[in-house]
Structures are given as C-alpha cells and as structure tokens.
Design a protein around this motif. Structure first.
Motif, mmCIF file in Angstrom:
data_model
loop_
_atom_site.group_PDB
_atom_site.id
_atom_site.type_symbol
_atom_site.label_atom_id
_atom_site.label_comp_id
_atom_site.label_asym_id
_atom_site.label_seq_id
_atom_site.Cartn_x
_atom_site.Cartn_y
_atom_site.Cartn_z
ATOM 1 N N VAL A 11 0.836 -1.206 0.000
ATOM 2 C CA VAL A 11 0.000 0.000 0.000
ATOM 3 C C VAL A 11 0.870 1.255 0.000
ATOM 4 N N LYS A 12 2.077 1.146 0.528
ATOM 5 C CA LYS A 12 2.992 2.285 0.572
ATOM 6 C C LYS A 12 3.448 2.705 -0.834
ATOM 7 N N ARG A 13 3.233 1.870 -1.807
ATOM 8 C CA ARG A 13 3.525 2.230 -3.203
ATOM 9 C C ARG A 13 2.582 3.337 -3.681
ATOM 10 N N TYR A 14 1.419 3.414 -3.058
ATOM 11 C CA TYR A 14 0.365 4.331 -3.501
ATOM 12 C C TYR A 14 0.080 5.458 -2.517
ATOM 13 N N VAL A 15 0.383 5.226 -1.255
ATOM 14 C CA VAL A 15 0.106 6.194 -0.203
ATOM 15 C C VAL A 15 1.431 6.575 0.440
ATOM 16 N N VAL A 44 -7.477 -2.142 -1.328
ATOM 17 C CA VAL A 44 -8.653 -1.334 -1.660
ATOM 18 C C VAL A 44 -9.367 -0.907 -0.377
ATOM 19 N N SER A 45 -9.415 -1.779 0.622
ATOM 20 C CA SER A 45 -9.997 -1.422 1.913
ATOM 21 C C SER A 45 -9.265 -0.230 2.529
ATOM 22 N N GLN A 63 -8.185 7.045 -8.879
ATOM 23 C CA GLN A 63 -6.841 7.021 -9.449
ATOM 24 C C GLN A 63 -5.979 5.958 -8.778
ATOM 25 N N LEU A 64 -6.024 5.922 -7.450
ATOM 26 C CA LEU A 64 -5.235 4.926 -6.717
ATOM 27 C C LEU A 64 -5.672 3.513 -7.080
ATOM 28 N N LYS A 65 -6.982 3.297 -7.126
ATOM 29 C CA LYS A 65 -7.490 1.962 -7.461
ATOM 30 C C LYS A 65 -7.087 1.574 -8.881
ATOM 31 N N SER A 66 -7.131 2.497 -9.821
ATOM 32 C CA SER A 66 -6.714 2.209 -11.203
ATOM 33 C C SER A 66 -5.239 1.852 -11.276
ATOM 34 N N LEU A 67 -4.415 2.588 -10.540
ATOM 35 C CA LEU A 67 -2.980 2.282 -10.516
ATOM 36 C C LEU A 67 -2.738 0.885 -9.950
ATOM 37 N N LEU A 68 -3.413 0.565 -8.866
ATOM 38 C CA LEU A 68 -3.269 -0.755 -8.258
ATOM 39 C C LEU A 68 -3.692 -1.855 -9.225
ATOM 40 N N LEU A 69 -4.833 -1.696 -9.855
ATOM 41 C CA LEU A 69 -5.321 -2.714 -10.793
ATOM 42 C C LEU A 69 -4.370 -2.891 -11.968
ATOM 43 N N ALA A 70 -3.777 -1.798 -12.448
ATOM 44 C CA ALA A 70 -2.797 -1.889 -13.536
ATOM 45 C C ALA A 70 -1.547 -2.619 -13.070
#
Length: 137
Positions: A11-15, A44-45, A63-70
């Motif tokens: 999660v630290k990749r995104y936050v 996602v939680s 945006q965060l969810k899209s990055l994670l899914l990609a």
C-alpha cells in the motif's frame, strides 16, 4: 529478484508514508513482484478508509485503485491453494499471527520468492522462521 509484498508494505507504493521510499526501491529492484490474492481487497480497503476519513477524495480514490489494478496485471498473484492454506496454518500454529498475515507468509513460500517485504514485525518474524529472507519497511 522475486520480491513479495504483504498488503501493509505494498500500500505504501500508492500512499506516501513512512516506508514508501523503501517500497519503491524494492519495486525497482524486483524482476517480479509477488502478492497474495488477498492483497487486492486489503489494499482497496485501505483506500476506502482514507476516502471515508477525508484524507483522499473520490477522484484520488479512483486514481489509486486504477494504478493498483494496472500494477497487479504484471504481478505474480498467489491464489489460496491447498499448499498456501497448509503453509498458512503451519505459520499460525508456530507464531502469534492473524489469519490474513499467515496467508501472506504461506503465499510467499508457495511462490518461492527471494525476499518478503512487510511493515509488520510479527509477520516478518514468522516469515523468517519459515525460511524466508525478510525486509522491513
């Protein structure tokens, strides 16, 4: 190098928070990123919690969810196979772990990763006892 991230680390990749720079560096070094199948709903939680708390807005959430899914399209995702479940139960029996943390350890073992990355000390200790090379973030 096959690098496995538990949810608390990935999660630290995104936050942006303590450990983000280390996670990004491990991602850059990885020839393959490994994740447990439970990582997606756990991360996602975390995004949903940030949105509920007003720390991110709806646009940032999407945006965060899209990055994670990609990102997970290119990751080695480990399903809850009989081997993962057996390794998870063994980790639970030998360590003071939560069930989901044990699933990450079992998944990393099943994927035969080179390094296990986590922000959780108890989980890192359990992973180390299971024979994994561990790194904290």
């Amino acid at each position: 190098m096959r690098v496995f991230f538990d949810s608390s680390a990935f999660v630290k990749r995104y936050v942006s928070e303590a450990g983000t720079e280390a996670v990004l560096a491990w991602c850059d070094r990885a020839s393959e990123i490994g994740l447990s199948g439970i990582a997606l709903p756990e991360i996602v939680s975390a995004f949903c919690r940030l949105r509920r708390e007003g720390r991110i807005d709806d646009t940032q959430y999407r945006q965060l969810k899209s990055l994670l899914l990609a990102d997970i399209e290119d990751a080695a995702m480990c399903d809850l196979s009989p081997e993962v479940l057996a390794r998870s139960i063994a980790s639970l029996e030998a360590n003071a772990l939560r069930g989901m943390d044990a699933i990450h350890v079992g998944s990393a073992i099943a994927l035969k990763v080179d390094v296990f990355i986590s922000a959780d000390q108890r989980q890192r200790d359990a992973a180390s006892r299971a024979g994994l090379r561990v790194e904290g973030v």
